[in-house]
Design a protein around this motif. Structure first.
Motif, PDB file in Angstrom:
ATOM      1  N   CYS A 142      -4.726   0.265   0.119  1.00 11.69           N
ATOM      2  CA  CYS A 142      -5.573  -0.715   0.800  1.00 11.69           C
ATOM      3  C   CYS A 142      -6.895  -0.074   1.223  1.00 11.69           C
ATOM      4  CB  CYS A 142      -4.841  -1.337   1.995  1.00 11.69           C
ATOM      5  SG  CYS A 142      -4.719  -0.278   3.440  1.00 11.69           S
ATOM      6  N   CYS A 196      -6.755   2.276   4.423  1.00  8.83           N
ATOM      7  CA  CYS A 196      -6.174   3.607   4.159  1.00  8.83           C
ATOM      8  C   CYS A 196      -7.134   4.447   3.327  1.00  8.83           C
ATOM      9  CB  CYS A 196      -4.847   3.480   3.417  1.00  8.83           C
ATOM     10  SG  CYS A 196      -3.496   2.967   4.485  1.00  8.83           S
ATOM     11  N   CYS A 211       0.287   3.115   3.741  1.00  6.12           N
ATOM     12  CA  CYS A 211       0.715   2.504   5.009  1.00  6.12           C
ATOM     13  C   CYS A 211       1.970   1.652   4.831  1.00  6.12           C
ATOM     14  CB  CYS A 211      -0.416   1.681   5.640  1.00  6.12           C
ATOM     15  SG  CYS A 211      -0.920   0.252   4.677  1.00  6.12           S
ATOM     16  N   CYS A 243       0.844  -1.206   0.000  1.00  8.31           N
ATOM     17  CA  CYS A 243       0.000   0.000   0.000  1.00  8.31           C
ATOM     18  C   CYS A 243       0.877   1.253   0.000  1.00  8.31           C
ATOM     19  CB  CYS A 243      -0.925   0.002   1.215  1.00  8.31           C
ATOM     20  SG  CYS A 243      -1.853   1.543   1.406  1.00  8.31           S
TER      21      CYS A 243
END
Ligand SMILES: [Zn+2]
Length: 389
Positions: A44, A47, A10, A7
């Protein structure tokens, strides 16, 4: 082995099923109509949801941005827009004698013809600077009082479109008109408006008596900007430069800047443009009606500049000069102008944007926008004049 992705925000590895469509540029800034390079897949679900609600919304729902976007839309409105005009926000106000439920506030908004819209809505102290309050409180009951300023049918039509568009996703929001108008079928009020009850009737009297003196209480949060600018630069940098960008030192720093726990220690290179002494940037990296994102070479790499309708400027260091991109012209840079209110964007180079603004040459796509701006100006000047409140 199952397919995975890392991601962008993150930096964790997730199974591919967790991948979502992320607009690197939020949709309210025109991201849905941006080029595909800014529609990311390596983000993701968590997020996407969390940063959307607490970073994008924090910026977009701030007072300055809300009103910058409303002005931008107004500048491009020629009477035939598909997208109704957004309301401008005055802010929370106190009205003597107004019945406001506990944990609710009265927030005042202004329509395209100066219509006062007073919204009694639930409040959330943690998100005090969000115009319209917590976006996750959509289903909480609330009441909107709408006060037209003119009986010109065109102004009423535009104003009503705006107020209905603003509250269309809030099913439990009653809309009450604050002017005397009867004789419509059904409840006697224009379609879409609810009949006032006794509390409404008293509230309308209180509001009308104090309407001329409404002044908003500006609620600003000085910290939201940095998180949003970090996230925007991370997504835009990735859209422009691809995978090579995600592992640059600056991208790592920008990624840290997206998260609240890191706010104290991050070192993102950037300044608000209003602090800079460069009149060139102030004058040319802006466009009426537009959200502008421009990338240009500075001494050791690329910088990203953003403005909204000739205001809210920001500049942040983006990427080292060693990166290359098919989108960013090596000497002319890159510019994206987003026009969320007309669902359009113009992609050009930084040099062409400056050239067009200074009159040195004509960019065809920007000339089409100029014609629209001129039509909008004519449209507003030809409407029936507004009576004094
Ligand atoms: Zn993530």
């Amino acid at each position: 082995m199952a397919e995975t992705f890392v991601c962008l925000y993150c930096n964790y590895t997730h199974p591919i099923e967790q991948s979502t469509l992320e607009h690197a540029i939020p949709q309210s800034l025109g991201g849905a109509h941006a080029p595909d390079r800014f529609k990311l897949r390596n983000v993701c679900k968590k997020c996407n949801n969390d940063l959307g609600a607490f970073v994008d919304a924090s910026f977009v729902k701030s007072w300055f941005v809300t009103n910058g976007l409303a002005t931008a839309a107004h500048n491009l409105y020629d009477g035939a827009n598909e997208v109704p005009l957004p309301l401008s926000c005055i802010g929370p106000i106190e009205v003597l004698g107004l019945a406001v439920p506990e944990d609710y506030i009265a927030e005042a908004w202004v329509g395209p013809s100066g219509e006062i819209t007073l919204w009694l809505r639930s409040t959330d102290d943690r998100l005090y600077w969000y115009t319209g309050g917590n976006p996750r409180h959509r289903t909480k009951p609330s009441t909107v009082y709408w006060f037209p300023t003119s009986d010109d049918p065109e102004r009423i039509r535009i104003g009503m479109q705006s107020v209905f568009a603003t509250f269309k996703n809030r099913k439990n929001t009653r809309k009450v008109i604050g002017a005397a108008c009867h004789g419509f079928p059904g409840n006697g009020y224009p379609p879409g408006f609810d009949a006032p009850d006794e509390t409404d009737a008293a509230n309308i009297v209180a509001i009308r008596a104090q309407m001329k003196g409404f002044r908003g209480r500006l609620s600003l949060n000085a910290h939201f900007d940095k998180r949003f600018i970090c996230k925007l630069a991370l997504g835009v940098g990735y859209g422009l430069f691809g995978d090579a960008f995600a592992s640059t030192e600056n991208a790592i720093e920008l990624r840290k800047g997206c998260w609240p726990k890191n706010q104290a220690q991050i070192e993102v290179r950037g300044v608000s443009m209003s602090d800079s002494n460069d009149p060139l940037l102030e004058r040319f990296v802006t466009y009426p009606g537009a959200v502008v994102l421009a990338a240009t070479s500075i001494e050791d790499g690329y910088a990203l500049m953003t403005t909204i309708d000739e205001g809210k400027p920001f500049i942040v260091w983006l990427a080292p000069a060693s990166l290359s991109s098919s989108a960013v012209h090596a000497s002319e840079g890159y510019a994206l102008l987003l026009f969320p209110s007309i669902r359009k964007c113009v992609e050009t180079t930084f040099a062409r944007l400056i050239g067009h603004r200074s009159g040195e040459w004509q960019d065809n796509a920007l000339s089409v926008i100029d014609a629209r701006l001129a039509r909008a100006k004519k449209f507003w000047s030809e409407l029936a004049p507004m009576p004094m409140l």
